[in-house]
Write a protein that holds these residues in place. Sequence first.
Motif, mmCIF file in Angstrom:
data_model
loop_
_atom_site.group_PDB
_atom_site.id
_atom_site.type_symbol
_atom_site.label_atom_id
_atom_site.label_comp_id
_atom_site.label_asym_id
_atom_site.label_seq_id
_atom_site.Cartn_x
_atom_site.Cartn_y
_atom_site.Cartn_z
ATOM 1 N N LEU A 16 2.251 -66.995 -23.293
ATOM 2 C CA LEU A 16 1.456 -67.579 -22.206
ATOM 3 C C LEU A 16 2.192 -67.458 -20.870
ATOM 4 N N ALA A 17 3.505 -67.682 -20.918
ATOM 5 C CA ALA A 17 4.284 -67.584 -19.675
ATOM 6 C C ALA A 17 4.229 -66.158 -19.136
ATOM 7 N N ALA A 18 4.348 -65.187 -20.046
ATOM 8 C CA ALA A 18 4.300 -63.779 -19.608
ATOM 9 C C ALA A 18 2.913 -63.435 -19.062
ATOM 10 N N VAL A 63 -6.483 -56.514 -16.966
ATOM 11 C CA VAL A 63 -6.580 -56.035 -18.350
ATOM 12 C C VAL A 63 -5.274 -55.318 -18.724
ATOM 13 N N GLN A 64 -4.778 -54.503 -17.789
ATOM 14 C CA GLN A 64 -3.509 -53.793 -18.050
ATOM 15 C C GLN A 64 -2.388 -54.787 -18.342
ATOM 16 N N HIS A 65 -2.317 -55.825 -17.521
ATOM 17 C CA HIS A 65 -1.255 -56.809 -17.702
ATOM 18 C C HIS A 65 -1.382 -57.467 -19.082
ATOM 19 N N ALA A 66 -2.603 -57.869 -19.446
ATOM 20 C CA ALA A 66 -2.806 -58.547 -20.738
ATOM 21 C C ALA A 66 -2.383 -57.627 -21.891
ATOM 22 N N LEU A 67 -2.734 -56.332 -21.786
ATOM 23 C CA LEU A 67 -2.405 -55.421 -22.887
ATOM 24 C C LEU A 67 -0.905 -55.125 -22.945
ATOM 25 N N ARG A 68 -0.271 -55.089 -21.778
ATOM 26 C CA ARG A 68 1.192 -54.879 -21.796
ATOM 27 C C ARG A 68 1.901 -56.072 -22.440
ATOM 28 N N VAL A 69 1.434 -57.267 -22.091
ATOM 29 C CA VAL A 69 2.040 -58.471 -22.692
ATOM 30 C C VAL A 69 1.788 -58.470 -24.203
ATOM 31 N N ALA A 70 0.551 -58.142 -24.586
ATOM 32 C CA ALA A 70 0.206 -58.115 -26.015
ATOM 33 C C ALA A 70 1.107 -57.122 -26.762
ATOM 34 N N SER A 71 1.333 -55.938 -26.164
ATOM 35 C CA SER A 71 2.180 -54.922 -26.813
ATOM 36 C C SER A 71 3.619 -55.409 -26.921
#
Length: 469
Positions: A16-18, A63-71
Amino acid sequence: MNAYAGPMGHSGHDVLAALAEGLPEPALVTDADRVESYRYDRAMFCPAGVPLAVVLARETAHVQHALRVASRFGVPVVPQGARSGLSGAANAIEGCIVVSTEKMDAVLELDVANRLVVTQPGIFNADLSAVVAAQGLFYPPDPSSWEFCSIGGNLSTNSGGLCCVKYGVTSDYVLGLEVVLASGEVLRTGRRTVKGVAGYDLTKLFVGSEGTLGVITEATLSLRPAAARPATAAALFATASAAGAAVAAVVTAGLVPSLLEIMDQTSIRAANAYLKSDLPDDCAALLVWQSDSGGAAAAAEVSAIAALALECGATDVIEAEDPAEGDLLLAARRSVLMALDALGTTLIDDVCVPRTRLGELIEGVEKIAALHGLVIGVVGHAGDGNMHPTVVFDASDDDQSAHAQAAFGEIMDLGLELGGTITGEHGVGVLKREWLAREVGAVSLDVHRAVKRALDPAGLLNPGKVFTL
Ligand SMILES: Cc1cc2nc3c(=O)[nH]c(=O)nc-3n(C[C@H](O)[C@H](O)[C@H](O)COP(=O)(O)OP(=O)(O)OC[C@H]3O[C@@H](n4cnc5c(N)ncnc54)[C@H](O)[C@@H]3O)c2cc1C
């Protein structure tokens, strides 16, 4: 939520912080009540987990940020549009990040001369259609749910609708896409030209991929000139299978109406109750068709279909006297699934068979309904052979629920036996995952898995949907 331990051993708090580092505050939802409303689409019998967070992206960078964090943290991602899906494909997975594109709903460009529109994915289908119609253009794919489903969801399920019999499905109108990959990179596919064959057709690869290969953040869609105001007619039949035979006769005669839909008696009565309308309901089935060929050509097409309907046993033919009467018939057809929903719990099937076998499908569904002692409303895009037999049952009754699920499976078996497919437009999701292998076979399933691994090596995008790795 902080007790969550992801596959990389990180806590939910770290994730969540990321996420918060790269998103404006309104784009990150963690409030339990709000998160709850992003768990389910509209499918029955599909489990859903509780997301760690919902990202309400406003732009591609979110969306890019969310996917980078998810990865980085190994957290699954579930892309969502408007959650009107009927296969569980948009259902949340425990501890996932839901990436919703519902707030990305702007039309970015309308190029009238080149007949194309560039849009964000969150816009509702009906809203996009209205925007292009105001410029004399036409976006044909029109699911019955068009007032509450998004273009991103339409693309990801390759939606069909009422006009498909003449104009085809969503994939026929996609020129190019912007997609955020699991890595967070932005892939642009396709073109703006009418023709173009450079490289693999990556655009079509994403169409119908149910959020398992990337998150669509922009689409370039081709348009048609506005069609003429359609002429409408309907025919009543004493048996649903006679209506099926009339559809086969229309196809065989080479006629191409702009719409050809069927409603059985259960569906007509449900629509009448729901809309407080008074469509004739003393028949077993009603076929409704339209021609948008304009003027005398439309009148001739509508009459030719009426003649075939009568040859196949129609007891009456009603030609709409004015556009308002036609609109009423269409409103009734569009409302059927919601109208059946008002009668009990519904399990909506979506099988598509060769059009010449429609009568056999309808008869088979009637037998399945009788065998299980269930009400199954028969409604669908008859001109495509794409039917939505809808089981209406009492979900608090375990026995009825078991029969409903068994009947649902038998309808798909029947569709396959008739040379059809387990889904014509709603997709596989979770609901039909077990049937996919039966339809496509082991080699095809291996190719599906190879494509998935190439684009999403860690298997983070909508895992467990469509097929398992
Ligand atoms: C009453 C009713 C009638 C319907 N009639 C029809 C019909 O006539 N024809 C038809 O085809 N469907 C119909 N549907 C089904 C449904 O409306 C469609 O499947 C629709 O395309 C789903 O769009 P959505 O925005 O709600 O997507 P969602 O349900 O949110 O998602 C559907 C799938 O798309 C993925 N997805 C959504 N947005 C994105 C994105 N931006 N990037 C990547 N993946 C994404 C999700 O992960 C999921 O796999 C009907 C549904 C209802 C309830």
